[in-house]
Enzyme design. Structure first.
Site, PDB file in Angstrom:
ATOM      1  N   TYR A 142       0.812  -1.351  -0.043  1.00 17.63           N
ATOM      2  CA  TYR A 142      -0.067  -0.103  -0.110  1.00 17.63           C
ATOM      3  C   TYR A 142       0.930   1.195   0.015  1.00 17.63           C
ATOM      4  O   TYR A 142       0.312   2.330  -0.346  1.00 17.63           O
ATOM      5  CB  TYR A 142      -0.861   0.051   1.188  1.00 17.63           C
ATOM      6  N   LYS A 192       3.156 -15.455   2.673  1.00 19.52           N
ATOM      7  CA  LYS A 192       3.289 -16.181   1.242  1.00 19.52           C
ATOM      8  C   LYS A 192       4.619 -16.649   0.931  1.00 19.52           C
ATOM      9  O   LYS A 192       5.143 -16.299  -0.040  1.00 19.52           O
ATOM     10  CB  LYS A 192       2.453 -15.258   0.298  1.00 19.52           C
ATOM     11  N   ASP A 224      -3.231 -18.222   1.711  1.00 20.44           N
ATOM     12  CA  ASP A 224      -4.373 -18.815   1.022  1.00 20.44           C
ATOM     13  C   ASP A 224      -4.975 -19.687   1.884  1.00 20.44           C
ATOM     14  O   ASP A 224      -6.259 -19.922   1.955  1.00 20.44           O
ATOM     15  CB  ASP A 224      -4.071 -19.269  -0.598  1.00 20.44           C
TER      16      ASP A 224
END
Ligand code: NAD
Length: 357
Positions: A142, A192, A224
């Site tokens: 971001y 991840k 995930d």
């Protein structure tokens, strides 16, 4: 004790729900003999309308002067067409950055009184849902540079940068481990690292920090899988530690499965200076000005403000107990209404909580 609280009502249902949060804080002040000074400032669309800036300098100063910041919500369709820098939501991103609020704490708790609203199968819900997402708030994709949209070989290309330095990971990891120590002593770090270098560093640093918290159980999970496990069996989680973008998505997921967006508070904390406390939902333009909003997320944010921002644990407990008593007594706003309960508007619901304090 005298404390200054900066109020940021913002847009949509913001002013209605914040009024109920303030009523509760005033009742707390009276009950416990405190002196709370309230200073109101502009943010979001209201600030754009007044001074053409979603976060005026005067607001930043008012926040810095305060012991805690109490925000309702910003945004609405009226301002959706504005340039990115002028959009109400930009005011929120900027105040987090200005106050150095790097840690976002979002509890997701299924109250027994509202079990009927839970979106999970009854046997899954029965195992319980009481977790907190500790999300890094000022880094990641971001804020990472470079970012942009440009032409490359005749094609438009959009890009952002996922980036964390080790100190950013270290400080949020410490918040997660400290939080776990106050709870069930379990941290699950979500990343991840099978694909992203940034996540590999994240995991490495979390493992290093964990050496100082041997009493806390640490596990790791790919994002995930975490998204899936949250609906399969949320009871396995106590504290979820994660970065900005994964935390944005997972904390929304964790909260919505409780079934009551209008019930969930949050806190954003920095290394020093005032914390910012706000409900997780937005400005609900569809019900703004109709006295239909659920003020309980805002009132529970006031409880977090008392506990984490002003170090007033018993006062925070009193607010949370008053909310639960209000629900046990059968009072509901439209979003959490069930057959056989009493439907109330925003102001009346706030009043019921105040009475129970
Ligand atoms: P929203 O959270 O405002 O509303 C989603 C749905 O939930 C709506 O149907 C709304 O009526 C309902 N809802 C939300 N809060 C409620 C409450 N307290 N009581 C009863 N019902 C409630 O999300 P949205 O519609 O996606 O966004 C509306 C605006 O809010 C947008 O401009 C968005 O950018 C902004 N937003 C702001 C924040 C924030 O200020 N932190 C967060 C999310 C969205």
């Amino acid at each position: 004790m005298q404390k200054t609280i900066c109020l940021l009502p913002g847009d949509g249902i913001g002013p209605e729900i914040l009024a109920q949060g303030v009523a509760v804080l005033k009742a707390v002040a009276q009950k416990f003999g405190h002196d709370f000074l309230f200073e109101e400032a502009l943010i979001g669309g209201a600030a754009v309308d007044a001074v053409d800036d979603p976060l005026p300098a005067a607001t930043v100063e008012a926040c810095r002067r305060a012991d805690a910041v109490f925000l309702a919500a910003v945004g609405g369709p009226r301002w959706d067409g504005l340039a990115p820098e002028k959009r109400p939501e930009k005011g929120l991103l900027r105040i987090r950055k200005e106050l150095g609020l790097f840690a976002n704490l979002r509890p997701a708790l299924l109250l027994p009184e509202l079990a009927g609203a839970c979106l999970l199968r009854a046997d899954v819900a029965a195992r319980g849902l009481d977790l907190i997402v500790v999300r890094e708030l000022t880094g990641d994709v971001y804020f990472g540079e470079p970012r942009g949209v440009e032409m490359r070989n005749g094609l438009r290309v959009g890009y952002n940068t996922m980036i964390y330095n080790e100190e950013e990971v270290r400080r949020i990891a410490r918040v997660a481990f400290e939080t776990a120590r106050q709870r069930r002593k379990k941290v699950c770090s979500v990343e991840k690292s099978n694909v992203l270098e940034c996540s590999r560093l994240w995991k490495e640093v979390v493992l290093e920090v964990h050496k100082d918290y041997a009493d806390v159980e640490l596990s790791h999970m790919y994002v995930d899988n975490a998204a899936m496990q949250l609906v399969r069996d949320p009871s396995q989680f106590d504290v979820i530690l994660t970065g900005n973008i994964f935390g944005d998505i997972l904390s929304d997921e964790a909260s919505v499965i409780t079934g009551s967006l209008g019930m969930l508070p949050s806190a954003s904390m920095g290394a020093s200076g005032p914390g910012l406390f706000e409900p997780i939902h937005g400005s609900a333009p569809d019900i703004a000005g109709q006295d239909k909003a659920n003020p309980l997320a805002t009132i529970l944010s006031a409880a977090m403000l008392l506990r984490l921002g002003l170090h007033m644990g018993p006062e925070a407990d009193a607010v949370e107990n008053a909310v639960r008593q209000t629900l046990r007594d059968g009072y509901r706003t439209g979003d959490i209404m069930e057959p056989g309960k009493t439907l109330l508007g925003c102001a009346a619901m706030g009043q019921k909580v105040v009475e129970r304090l």
